[in-house]
Scaffold this active site. Structure first.
Site, mmCIF file in Angstrom:
data_model
loop_
_atom_site.group_PDB
_atom_site.id
_atom_site.type_symbol
_atom_site.label_atom_id
_atom_site.label_comp_id
_atom_site.label_asym_id
_atom_site.label_seq_id
_atom_site.Cartn_x
_atom_site.Cartn_y
_atom_site.Cartn_z
ATOM 1 N N TYR C 92 -3.973 -4.703 -3.551
ATOM 2 C CA TYR C 92 -3.628 -4.262 -4.906
ATOM 3 C C TYR C 92 -3.834 -5.398 -5.895
ATOM 4 O O TYR C 92 -3.293 -6.489 -5.706
ATOM 5 C CB TYR C 92 -2.165 -3.839 -4.917
ATOM 6 C CG TYR C 92 -1.731 -3.015 -6.094
ATOM 7 C CD1 TYR C 92 -2.129 -1.699 -6.242
ATOM 8 C CD2 TYR C 92 -0.891 -3.550 -7.064
ATOM 9 C CE1 TYR C 92 -1.706 -0.931 -7.317
ATOM 10 C CE2 TYR C 92 -0.453 -2.800 -8.139
ATOM 11 C CZ TYR C 92 -0.866 -1.481 -8.265
ATOM 12 O OH TYR C 92 -0.435 -0.735 -9.329
ATOM 13 N N SER C 189 -2.848 -5.360 3.080
ATOM 14 C CA SER C 189 -1.981 -4.718 2.106
ATOM 15 C C SER C 189 -2.595 -3.396 1.632
ATOM 16 O O SER C 189 -2.842 -2.527 2.464
ATOM 17 C CB SER C 189 -1.724 -5.680 0.948
ATOM 18 O OG SER C 189 -0.606 -5.259 0.209
ATOM 19 N N GLN C 190 -2.909 -3.224 0.349
ATOM 20 C CA GLN C 190 -3.577 -1.991 -0.077
ATOM 21 C C GLN C 190 -4.856 -1.786 0.725
ATOM 22 O O GLN C 190 -5.194 -0.658 1.122
ATOM 23 C CB GLN C 190 -3.910 -2.062 -1.567
ATOM 24 C CG GLN C 190 -4.700 -0.876 -2.076
ATOM 25 C CD GLN C 190 -5.170 -1.064 -3.525
ATOM 26 O OE1 GLN C 190 -4.543 -0.565 -4.443
ATOM 27 N NE2 GLN C 190 -6.256 -1.797 -3.734
ATOM 28 N N ASP C 279 8.724 -9.277 5.387
ATOM 29 C CA ASP C 279 7.859 -8.839 4.293
ATOM 30 C C ASP C 279 8.622 -7.879 3.371
ATOM 31 O O ASP C 279 8.902 -6.747 3.744
ATOM 32 C CB ASP C 279 6.641 -8.139 4.889
ATOM 33 C CG ASP C 279 5.597 -7.766 3.847
ATOM 34 O OD1 ASP C 279 5.913 -7.764 2.645
ATOM 35 O OD2 ASP C 279 4.458 -7.479 4.256
ATOM 36 N N HIS C 309 5.011 -11.361 2.775
ATOM 37 C CA HIS C 309 3.818 -10.530 2.687
ATOM 38 C C HIS C 309 2.513 -11.292 2.951
ATOM 39 O O HIS C 309 1.465 -10.675 3.146
ATOM 40 C CB HIS C 309 3.768 -9.852 1.313
ATOM 41 C CG HIS C 309 2.776 -8.736 1.239
ATOM 42 N ND1 HIS C 309 2.691 -7.735 2.181
ATOM 43 C CD2 HIS C 309 1.801 -8.455 0.341
ATOM 44 C CE1 HIS C 309 1.714 -6.899 1.859
ATOM 45 N NE2 HIS C 309 1.167 -7.315 0.759
#
Lengths: 330, 330, 330, 330, 330, 330
Positions: C92, C189-190, C279, C309
């Site tokens: 993201y 992540s994304q 996270d 994260h």
């Protein structure tokens, strides 16, 4: 602050078994044996502390690896010993500081010994100047002392500190102002962790203590501490393991030698603990882990229900004054 | 973030004279002379870096005090040298890390040398393992490297680091893959500060550089930095002086030997700086202090008007790729 | 950071069933069928990436709704294909950025495809310029992309993104540098969420993957995520529902079509996941929800116990380099 | 922390004239005259303070409006007076606390008087129990004492506190352990502000002081303070004025009667100030406003350049021990 | 909060000239001409607002690009018009919300029109549903509306919003409940910026206003705003420029068309501004930039000295009730 | 925000029994009996509220201890009573403020009474001026009203406030504009707590209510609240107990008399509650404690799943408008 840990009922019986290496005892026996090969060379020099009712001696002795370690010895002015004696270790960042900074137990009529913590002292300033003179001090670590030498129990920072703490006892028991049969060790936070270590090592080191008073002790149940506390100093270790991700097992193995839970299992001295239920720095489950395993002959714990790491503050000092008087009278 | 420092117009001409001890040059000459009494003992071992188009050598050489220091040497796979060479120093907390972590300048066709920073590496993990093996590492300090040995220029941490950085050049100039007439030093933040130090020491050390590219450099104009930045790492020094209040003059005297402003005055290499106007960690007035005093033959600075400490990021790397190509072609 | 989610033991078996609409599969079949009515019009233009050892092609193809979407294709310089291929989706805020920004898997000898994310790119800058050219982009939403079109699965932002991700595969499998039988999708992540989506849609889309490597994936188990994470991007949805309080059911219904848990149930490719136990952005229970339901033929997960994260960072890249080599060799 | 106020050079000469109502002196004369119509009814009861070398008396006297106010009187155990005497006022939130909490100046051989602050004491706990028994205490205000009664100088909280502070002197000067010709007043932060008030009121109140030692004093130059400090307690007033926007002039008028700048202009005692250049709570320009206007016969100020509101801490105590000894010897 | 900007004296005369493109006027003339090619198609539907004393009409009209835009029209129940009319624009994140949410000026006896802001409404919830139906809405941007279409004045989000605001006037002036000769525009923060825009565009748009009341207006002096404010929404633009570092000039050029300073120079209506001296979101120098350049026939500004962005709050509403009555009576 | 308390399922049945002193009922009966010995002396003065459709009366009556307490009475302009009446209490920090600030229920056609909260009003400004004229107001406490008089139920601040709230009902039921058979009490946060108190005291006070609408009520289940909330105002009590560590039992005893759980057990009126599941200030378990014990004849609760302390905001107002209409129609 809110509760950040178990409720009190659960804490009362929370006593997890922590891993302990099979050579735990020999590690410490060997460590102390080695440390005692260095001549103590203890010196006590009376200084002008600017106070009328307290006499202060500047103390130097050879700690771990023969490093000169500083301390203060305070006594009521003009007293002839031997006196019941309180030995105090400082919290993380602290040091012995100015001679007029911490004299409470001397005001109460005892010999009051205050150890300087090697390499630390940055929140005390003043007369703190005990260097962590060790080749291991420069090993890769996160800023802070918690991860200095974490790769190996023999290189770990607190091995040097715990030895200093024991050697300070070796140094003072022979001083004429000190009554070697009436010694209490105490300290808050890191000082509480060191107190537990000294109490645990004392039996095998041949040292008699009439009491140990760890106040919101640090350095207890590291695995739980890292799970629940996101605050320094414990979080220094978390940050280290967040970087060197392949060192998790190595680190916990090292820490197991220094855990107040494991050390306290070997203690014999009566103890007065304190704990604060909203303490995010030394969370109560870590303190109760140590308390519930503590093997001393008598023990009690003062629970401060709405406090953070300041714990009982002056209330606990007040309780200690009573308990020390009782222990020394005993 | 907003502007936290002077406006650009004022920065363009901001060039305060900083105190400099009379033995500044002899301090560094003596330091390097001493350092060079240790055999470099440079070793280059090709390793499996898991990459097809880059060859990587694990480098070890004796840095300050003879301490083994690590580095990577990356080159395009299968190249025969000598190649134009970029030597890179890392930002505070960084280290050489994994061999596949930082290879950009090798991808661009150059020899790319990445120095490990002694004692650091905690944000890189992996293959960072250069120990700050010095008796001075254990002197009382605030957590962090900025105040380690601050009491004395000879004991200060960055004396050891700057020497490592110079000795790395000594080590690589003789390697057959390296074209010793085409060397550029570079780095961001702490790496930018080391870049300035190396550029400043290079003339007296007999090292020729075709360029120096300090990116948002740290370690510049300490007095101003402590006034305007409340962020680590500069704030580590503030915290130290907030405790040891009587050491202010001593500390600033020590820092003057390591200030990129003073070191840059002795540089001769052309330079490409960068600065970010909203940088709270290396505020622009500290960077312009160094830039405006920098004595290299040609210099330019890329100004990033709306950035914090990330500075130009990939934009500056892009600019460096162009500038390096131009410098190497020259 | 401390643990903010279940302990590892519980996570290992945490596999809640999430609601799934009965038209889930037809929704996606119809979506892809519609998307494929647009001519791909893929173009690959070799550009000057300023690198010697990597060749880079600027890729444009028609994604969802015929919108031109950008990507990079990196290969070892001068290679003749077809090559095993890694297709990477960004986190993201990211985008394809500069051509020299992300080339690791090309350095490792593969074709490395990097997709630009429509509308995003603000943390990458540079060459990111894929517009989210859709009438739905202007529907009322909270700042950020998470709530854009949340009122209706057909209007939801990630419908467009997931389609772009599949169409990128359509675009590259026919390129002569790409070995269409050896494709791995990956991202953090994304990018990990998109990876799961592509892995889940691949079977019905007629695409073969030899692996999927979602790294700390986002977009998994939204109901749990909103309960436990107070950090963006998940918290964008919380903020939306805190305002439009009557849209809670509508929103969760929409999200169910895009949940990595539901999509992963349809995957067949072997997978290498990663997760970080501390996270706060993609909490481990959301990742394990996806992992435990993931239906691929083989799967494993790397657990980073003390990380937030950033997850495994370079350690996970290192593990991916090994796993990709193994998968491609298989 | 960084500098948040003027540079030291400017501070040295910063002495703005603050508004002063024409009835300033009569306001205070009338206030003290009224206050002295209440019988002091001072009582000194020796208690068990758990200390051997210090004797402590529990003090009660009638302060403003006849309210019973508490204090401690500490002296070296067994001393016969009269002794040079240090009267100490506490910082905001503090109180006299436990009898063993603050005894430094008694340890140094003096009579040490510690006033309890009415209504406060919440950071000290223990034996703090002086009620702000005034009908004005319930006037609308922002939480905190700074805005209690701000509508009218006669109702303002600090009118009651300053009177208590003067009446405490009235109470102790007649005690046989106190040498009424050798009195120093001191305190940090709020205690420093009260110190300035007492020093300023002493001449008209017929009280002789041999010294005043305000440490990082609060309650000085309110208009500047509210412009530059966003931290409590000053910010309590800002919050009040942010709400009752039509009361700005009324409030500043009230505050002018209590401003350490205006009160200090009436002082005659020699003074030792301290100030910290990075103090966000009592910013240095507010302290220098008071210092530069202070009218005492001799004055000096210790400047702590890198400190926040902790100021000189033990360094300043150390300096006070020297200065008090000198003043008492004089 | 403390002062974060110039002192009031300097603000009173702070009127920097901002860049203005030569086609500024034609840009807006063309924009409005284009916008007016769309049929307004205004509809007013009386709804049940659950209130007895207020009648509310649900308003829909075609705004920029023919997009349906929503508004409320509130009037005292049962009134026959035409009434003096207040048109209100909302702050960033707001929307028209529930019909009973904002009726103050109808309670005061006027027609009260409340515009919905396209795409926004997330802090109001309820009946906010004006979609930003534009192809430009999906252009790459930072989360938030400030950077949507920043690449080009024609694509910029506020072009659409300002046009909506003008077209709303076009829509209501013909309604029988509205007295077209008595219209005041107002709003706080973003609503204040829109108020300035409408006041500036009104003369060339052929609209007469009897007053404009921008309250702590946003969207004024962007260059200064980005230098001094680190808070959203201005900081959205800073974040955009921190990423797309090569777009700084492009962005400021775009913003110059929408700056309340430039637009206010074209206004003719009398104005009542407000400003808060401790406002970190719409700092006072940006508000005074607009105020000092505002070209209306009469103007005044209410200064709230100790407030942040809440400004005068109910005090300013109270002042507006008086000023509106006066203007309408005039 | 994330969930910070139990999941909804558990909340639905969470109804812990809280300690209740045996004299609970007599304490309140005696309190009200005493309070009613003071003549109400209610005055209603019509003022110019600057509104056309609402008439406002400035109300003064003698509350606890005979203190004059202020309120507003709003009615539709020109109405002849008696009207169904809504009595509203404000949240912590609020006050009745300006007459045009809160008129919603008058707009809906009811008599709308708004009580000023003694000593508070600092977030409302304007016409708030009810002094907490009590000798107990100056008892030692933490800044804030939560701990004022906590040592003794008779001295506790909320005893005075709850009595004011009841006496306000006594005052208005006799007014000709008020229909004494149709009264609903309501309020949010602190106002919700007062609502519960009034609902609980009404039966024994001989007051009939047709409804009570506590919105995210505060002052419920103090023991749980202090465990789970670290936010003011609850945290004011935590801070008090963190200091005066020996007062924990005393404080909880005092609070038990004022707990909405215990008071609500005595209520008879139908109720409409609201609660927000992510509310860190009035956590949902404290609200459900009160709701589940509430003894009124009918009750319902609106659950806002993704909200913090703003709760339902306008959605809840909308629901209240419907529910009030229904209750009044009943």
């Amino acid at each position: 602050m809110a509760l950040i840990d178990f409720e009190l009922d659960k804490l009362r019986s929370y006593a997890p078994e922590l891993p302990e290496e099979s050579d735990f005892d020999s590690f410490w026996t060997d460590t102390l044996t080695d440390a005692r090969t260095f001549d103590l060379a203890a010196e006590f020099t009376k200084i002008d502390n600017k106070l009328k009712v307290i006499d202060t001696y500047d103390v130097t002795f050879n700690g771990f690896g023969g490093t000169p370690v500083k301390a203060w010895l305070h006594v009521p002015a003009g007293t002839a010993g031997p006196l019941p004696t309180v030995v105090q270790y400082h919290g993380y960042s602290g040091g012995r500081g100015f001679p007029h900074a911490t004299t409470l137990f001397a005001q109460a009529g005892y010999a009051h010994v205050v150890m300087d913590t090697r390499g630390q002292g940055w929140s005390a300033g003043g007369h703190s100047s005990t260097v962590d003179a060790s080749a291991d001090a420069g090993i890769n670590h996160i800023p802070g002392f918690m991860t200095s030498g974490l790769q190996d129990p023999k290189a770990y920072y607190y091995r040097r500190v715990y030895v200093d703490a024991v050697r300070l006892l070796d140094a003072v028991v022979d001083h004429p102002l000190v009554d070697r049969t009436k010694i209490i060790v105490t300290g808050g936070s890191q000082g509480g962790g060191i107190t537990l270590a000294v109490a645990g090592l004392a039996p095998s080191a041949g040292l008699d203590l009439v009491g140990a008073a760890p106040d919101v002790p640090f350095l207890c149940n590291f695995p739980r501490a890292l799970e629940i506390s996101d605050r320094n100093p414990y979080a220094e270790i978390t940050a280290y393991l967040a970087s060197w991700r392949d060192q998790v097992d190595v680190a916990y193995r090292t820490l197991s030698y220094f855990d107040g839970v494991n050390l306290g299992k070997r203690a014999q001295a009566p103890a007065l603990f304190s704990v604060a239920l909203m303490d995010p720095i030394c969370p109560p489950s870590t303190v109760f882990s140590a308390y519930n395993h503590y093997a001393g002959s008598e023990k009690s714990i003062n629970v401060y229900s709405h406090n953070e790491h300041e714990g009982g503050g002056p209330y606990q000092l007040d309780a200690q004054l009573d308990w020390f008087a009782e222990r020394f009278a005993g």
